[in-house]
Design a protein around this motif. Structure first.
Motif, PDB file in Angstrom:
ATOM      1  N   SER A  75       0.847  -1.189   0.000  1.00  0.00           N
ATOM      2  CA  SER A  75       0.000   0.000   0.000  1.00  0.00           C
ATOM      3  C   SER A  75       0.881   1.236   0.000  1.00  0.00           C
ATOM      4  O   SER A  75       1.724   1.408   0.897  1.00  0.00           O
ATOM      5  CB  SER A  75      -0.920   0.028   1.228  1.00  0.00           C
ATOM      6  OG  SER A  75      -1.577   1.285   1.314  1.00  0.00           O
ATOM      7  N   SER A  76       0.681   2.100  -0.984  1.00  0.00           N
ATOM      8  CA  SER A  76       1.459   3.337  -1.051  1.00  0.00           C
ATOM      9  C   SER A  76       1.128   4.272   0.102  1.00  0.00           C
ATOM     10  O   SER A  76       1.876   5.214   0.378  1.00  0.00           O
ATOM     11  CB  SER A  76       1.204   4.042  -2.385  1.00  0.00           C
ATOM     12  OG  SER A  76      -0.166   4.367  -2.521  1.00  0.00           O
ATOM     13  N   LEU A  77       0.040   4.023   0.807  1.00  0.00           N
ATOM     14  CA  LEU A  77      -0.326   4.846   1.963  1.00  0.00           C
ATOM     15  C   LEU A  77       0.597   4.582   3.155  1.00  0.00           C
ATOM     16  O   LEU A  77       0.566   5.327   4.137  1.00  0.00           O
ATOM     17  CB  LEU A  77      -1.772   4.590   2.370  1.00  0.00           C
ATOM     18  CG  LEU A  77      -2.833   4.934   1.330  1.00  0.00           C
ATOM     19  CD1 LEU A  77      -4.225   4.578   1.842  1.00  0.00           C
ATOM     20  CD2 LEU A  77      -2.760   6.406   0.943  1.00  0.00           C
ATOM     21  N   ALA A 111      -0.618  14.800   2.959  1.00  0.00           N
ATOM     22  CA  ALA A 111      -1.702  14.249   2.134  1.00  0.00           C
ATOM     23  C   ALA A 111      -1.764  12.731   2.256  1.00  0.00           C
ATOM     24  O   ALA A 111      -2.852  12.141   2.350  1.00  0.00           O
ATOM     25  CB  ALA A 111      -1.502  14.670   0.674  1.00  0.00           C
ATOM     26  N   GLN A 112      -0.601  12.099   2.264  1.00  0.00           N
ATOM     27  CA  GLN A 112      -0.558  10.639   2.390  1.00  0.00           C
ATOM     28  C   GLN A 112      -1.164  10.181   3.711  1.00  0.00           C
ATOM     29  O   GLN A 112      -1.960   9.229   3.748  1.00  0.00           O
ATOM     30  CB  GLN A 112       0.886  10.151   2.280  1.00  0.00           C
ATOM     31  CG  GLN A 112       1.039   8.644   2.482  1.00  0.00           C
ATOM     32  CD  GLN A 112       2.480   8.228   2.567  1.00  0.00           C
ATOM     33  OE1 GLN A 112       3.333   8.700   1.815  1.00  0.00           O
ATOM     34  NE2 GLN A 112       2.802   7.335   3.507  1.00  0.00           N
ATOM     35  N   ALA A 114      -3.303  11.787   5.617  1.00  0.00           N
ATOM     36  CA  ALA A 114      -4.749  12.034   5.616  1.00  0.00           C
ATOM     37  C   ALA A 114      -5.478  10.912   4.899  1.00  0.00           C
ATOM     38  O   ALA A 114      -6.519  10.414   5.368  1.00  0.00           O
ATOM     39  CB  ALA A 114      -5.046  13.380   4.960  1.00  0.00           C
ATOM     40  N   ASP A 115      -4.925  10.470   3.766  1.00  0.00           N
ATOM     41  CA  ASP A 115      -5.535   9.360   3.021  1.00  0.00           C
ATOM     42  C   ASP A 115      -5.435   8.053   3.803  1.00  0.00           C
ATOM     43  O   ASP A 115      -6.369   7.236   3.782  1.00  0.00           O
ATOM     44  CB  ASP A 115      -4.862   9.206   1.652  1.00  0.00           C
ATOM     45  CG  ASP A 115      -5.203  10.344   0.695  1.00  0.00           C
ATOM     46  OD1 ASP A 115      -6.170  11.095   0.968  1.00  0.00           O
ATOM     47  OD2 ASP A 115      -4.495  10.480  -0.324  1.00  0.00           O
ATOM     48  N   ALA A 116      -4.310   7.856   4.494  1.00  0.00           N
ATOM     49  CA  ALA A 116      -4.141   6.623   5.273  1.00  0.00           C
ATOM     50  C   ALA A 116      -5.142   6.563   6.421  1.00  0.00           C
ATOM     51  O   ALA A 116      -5.735   5.505   6.681  1.00  0.00           O
ATOM     52  CB  ALA A 116      -2.711   6.536   5.812  1.00  0.00           C
ATOM     53  N   ALA A 118      -8.054   7.964   6.492  1.00  0.00           N
ATOM     54  CA  ALA A 118      -9.372   7.736   5.897  1.00  0.00           C
ATOM     55  C   ALA A 118      -9.547   6.292   5.449  1.00  0.00           C
ATOM     56  O   ALA A 118     -10.656   5.750   5.482  1.00  0.00           O
ATOM     57  CB  ALA A 118      -9.583   8.686   4.716  1.00  0.00           C
ATOM     58  N   ALA A 119      -8.455   5.657   5.042  1.00  0.00           N
ATOM     59  CA  ALA A 119      -8.541   4.287   4.530  1.00  0.00           C
ATOM     60  C   ALA A 119      -8.542   3.236   5.630  1.00  0.00           C
ATOM     61  O   ALA A 119      -9.256   2.224   5.542  1.00  0.00           O
ATOM     62  CB  ALA A 119      -7.375   4.022   3.571  1.00  0.00           C
TER      63      ALA A 119
END
Length: 200
Positions: A75-77, A111-112, A114-116, A118-119
């Motif tokens: 996972s790139s997150l 940003a990464q 924040a996405d992590a 959320a995921a």
């Protein structure tokens, strides 16, 4: 019903002593990963996610070798990143660290993460057990987020190689920190990777 996330820093890698960014696991790192797998052998893991960097991917493969029911997924997150820069609240002792980090790197890291969040910090149905094999700063951000601590506090949280942190959420309740940097599965000679925290 509880959602568990097991956060693990990758094992020690061969190039760490030379200051290089990535590389395969050292002999000690492979042993750390094997003992981590033994520690997790009784956990009914539903998913194993890992950073695409070599040291994290090899740690995940070592775990999967002992837990064949799981198939690790990159996972790139979970890439290594720097999620914030200096803030008005950040102690001046950390200025030298941020001197080598660009604004673009910080923006990408924020940003990464924040996405992590959320995921991964989302409620799943039933009892869920997920393993995330990633990096020191990423785990620090997860723990800081769960504790609702000020942003700069991720800088004061450190994990050893293959140290185990656990966060959990029961239905209808907030995320909680169950354990942080648990090293009970590692003998003293395999406890590597903790960095010195600048005095605050």
């Amino acid at each position: 019903m509880t959602h568990y996330i097991y956060l693990v820093r990758h094992g020690e890698h061969q190039d760490a002593e030379h200051g290089l960014a990535d590389g395969p696991l050292s002999t000690r790192g492979r042993r750390q990963a094997e003992l981590l797998a033994d520690r997790l052998s009784g956990v009914p893991l539903d998913a194993v996610w890992h950073s695409p960097l070599v040291r994290a991917a090899e740690t995940a493969r070592a775990v999967a070798a002992r837990l064949p029911a799981v198939a690790p997924q990159p996972s790139s997150l979970l890439f290594d990143c720097v999620p914030t820069g200096m803030t008005p609240e950040t102690p001046a002792a950390f200025e030298s660290f941020f001197g080598s980090v660009t604004e673009a790197e910080i923006d990408a890291g924020r940003a990464q993460m924040a996405d992590a969040m959320a995921a991964f910090l989302v409620r799943r149905q039933g009892d869920v057990h997920e393993l995330l094999i990633t990096h020191n700063f990423v785990i620090s951000w997860f723990v800081r987020e769960v504790l609702d601590a000020p942003e700069w506090r991720w800088m004061t949280l450190n994990q050893a190689h293959c140290g185990l942190s656990v966060i959990a959420q029961k239905h209808g309740r907030p995320w909680t920190l169950v354990a942080h940097n648990d090293l009970a599965h590692l003998p003293f000679e395999l406890r590597t990777g903790l960095t010195e925290v600048p005095p605050v």
